[in-house]
Design an enzyme around this catalytic site. Structure first.
Site, PDB file in Angstrom:
ATOM      1  N   THR A   1      -4.702  75.766 -41.088  1.00 48.70           N
ATOM      2  CA  THR A   1      -5.531  75.545 -39.902  1.00 48.70           C
ATOM      3  C   THR A   1      -4.722  75.521 -38.599  1.00 48.70           C
ATOM      4  O   THR A   1      -3.542  75.188 -38.621  1.00 48.70           O
ATOM      5  CB  THR A   1      -6.214  74.172 -40.097  1.00 48.70           C
TER       6      THR A   1
ATOM      7  N   THR B   1      -4.831  68.754 -39.784  1.00 48.75           N
ATOM      8  CA  THR B   1      -4.738  69.849 -40.744  1.00 48.75           C
ATOM      9  C   THR B   1      -4.327  69.273 -42.087  1.00 48.75           C
ATOM     10  O   THR B   1      -3.500  68.374 -42.152  1.00 48.75           O
ATOM     11  CB  THR B   1      -3.726  70.921 -40.292  1.00 48.75           C
TER      12      THR B   1
HETATM   13  N1  ASP Z   1      -8.267  71.076 -43.159  1.00 53.70           N
HETATM   14  C1  ASP Z   1      -8.642  72.408 -43.526  1.00 53.70           C
HETATM   15  C2  ASP Z   1      -9.797  72.345 -44.485  1.00 53.70           C
HETATM   16  O1  ASP Z   1      -9.822  71.485 -45.322  1.00 53.70           O
HETATM   17  C3  ASP Z   1      -7.544  73.174 -44.162  1.00 53.70           C
HETATM   18  C4  ASP Z   1      -6.218  73.062 -43.476  1.00 53.70           C
HETATM   19  O2  ASP Z   1      -6.016  72.284 -42.573  1.00 53.70           O
HETATM   20  O3  ASP Z   1      -5.333  73.795 -43.844  1.00 53.70           O
HETATM   21  O4  ASP Z   1     -10.643  73.201 -44.429  1.00 53.70           O
END
Ligand code: ASP
Length: 338
Positions: free
Chosen positions: A205, A256
């Site tokens: 993310t 994230t």
């Molecule tokens: N937090 C994001 C999700 O769960 C993924 C990420 O941060 O890499 O969709």
């Protein structure tokens, strides 16, 4: 005395009306393997992180708003195939791309979010339109795209988000899921096995937080979610309070990590609540939350946090987090590993 007042008067305009501005960005946290990071790859990532940090910084330096600065920084990361947002979004189990994003304005706690959109090039821009042009906070899927059309946003083909690397990740994730299924003696299915997928499938993310010359904070987060996600799964990124939070009374956060945990532990708002009600620094508050009960329960990831004074915390419980920051008068700092 008169002289002192005169000096104070001379200094006042700068001190009273202008705050120290600053920006921080992230491009995901997780098990970033140092061994797989070639010098060329590292240079590419760092160049893009620097570009995004500086682009946001320039807006702030010119007197622009924190909202404009984070929007610009996130757009740069969304348009790069390096990160799991916009162009570089991961694949769903069915081989498509579903994107989530959210944005929040610390002046008034206005917020906007979109989830599960498939034809929006820059989901953060649509989230911002939800905030400013709709009476709602979160719009999802087809409805969000109808709203986009009404707002004059062009829809694009889902294949715009196709990239070889992410496709290979999907194939690897599906193979792993199948192996786990074959190994299990019972009817263990996707649900149970998905939990065991390595964190490399659950990261990438992008996000930004900033404070402008007026002391206003803002936060934005944009993602393609998790590789091989299914059933319309939505993570924390578009959830206000979990993946994104901004309040001038405390701080702004973009998260994230493994979204399910970040939702259950209300990570973003919990950090700012500690700042607001317990007088903690952004550093202390983010450490307590990122290394606290959520981590013990298995939640991995990180956050970028900023307060109205320009204090920044970049905190993660994983091996690395793609990150950048720049405080007024300083040069950009970018890093990947601890
Ligand atoms: N937090 C994001 C999700 O769960 C993924 C990420 O941060 O890499 O969709």
């Amino acid at each position: 005395m008169v002289a002192l007042v005169a000096i104070a008067g001379f200094l006042t305009p700068l001190e009273a009306s202008e705050h120290k501005f600053a920006i921080a960005i992230h491009g995901g946290a997780g098990a970033i393997a140092k061994s797989k990071m070639t010098p060329e790859k590292e240079t590419k990532y760092k160049a893009k992180l620097t570009e995004a940090t500086n682009a946001g910084y320039e807006i702030l330096a010119a007197g622009g708003s924190s909202l404009d600065a984070i929007n610009r920084a996130v757009n740069i990361l969304e348009n790069s195939p390096l990160f799991n947002a916009g162009k570089g979004a991961v694949y769903t189990y069915d081989g498509a791309h579903e994107l989530d994003a959210s944005i929040m304005d610390g002046r008034n706690k206005q917020a906007g979010a979109v989830s599960g959109v498939k034809h929006i090039k820059n989901p953060i821009n649509l989230a911002r339109l939800v905030m400013t042009e709709s009476v709602h906070v979160m719009l999802s899927g087809q409805g969000a795209e109808e709203f986009a059309l009404e707002q004059g946003v062009q829809l694009i083909n889902n294949s715009h988000f196709d990239t070889d690397n992410r496709y290979k990740s999907l194939l690897r994730a599906k193979k792993k899921l199948k192996q786990l299924k074959d190994k299990s003696d019972s009817n263990k299915d996707y649900q149970a096995n998905y939990r065991q997928l390595d964190s490399q499938y659950k990261m990438g993310t992008v996000g930004a937080v900033a404070v402008d010359k007026h002391g206003n904070v803002a936060a934005a987060t944009s993602t393609g979610g998790m590789t091989a996600k299914r059933y319309g799964r939505i993570g924390d990124s578009p959830v206000i309070g979990a993946g994104t939070w901004a309040d001038n009374n405390s701080c702004a956060v973009s998260a994230t990590g493994h979204g399910e945990y970040f939702i259950r532990y209300s990570v973003a708002s919990d950090i700012c609540a500690r700042v607001q009600y317990q007088g903690k620094s952004v550093e202390e508050a983010s450490k307590e939350v990122i290394f606290g009960p959520m981590f013990k329960a298995g939640g991995t990831g990180g956050v970028i946090v900023i307060d109205p004074k320009g204090n920044i915390a970049l905190t993660f419980n994983t091996k690395g987090m793609y990150r950048g920051s720049r405080v007024e008068g300083e040069t950009a700092k970018v890093a990947i590993f601890k």
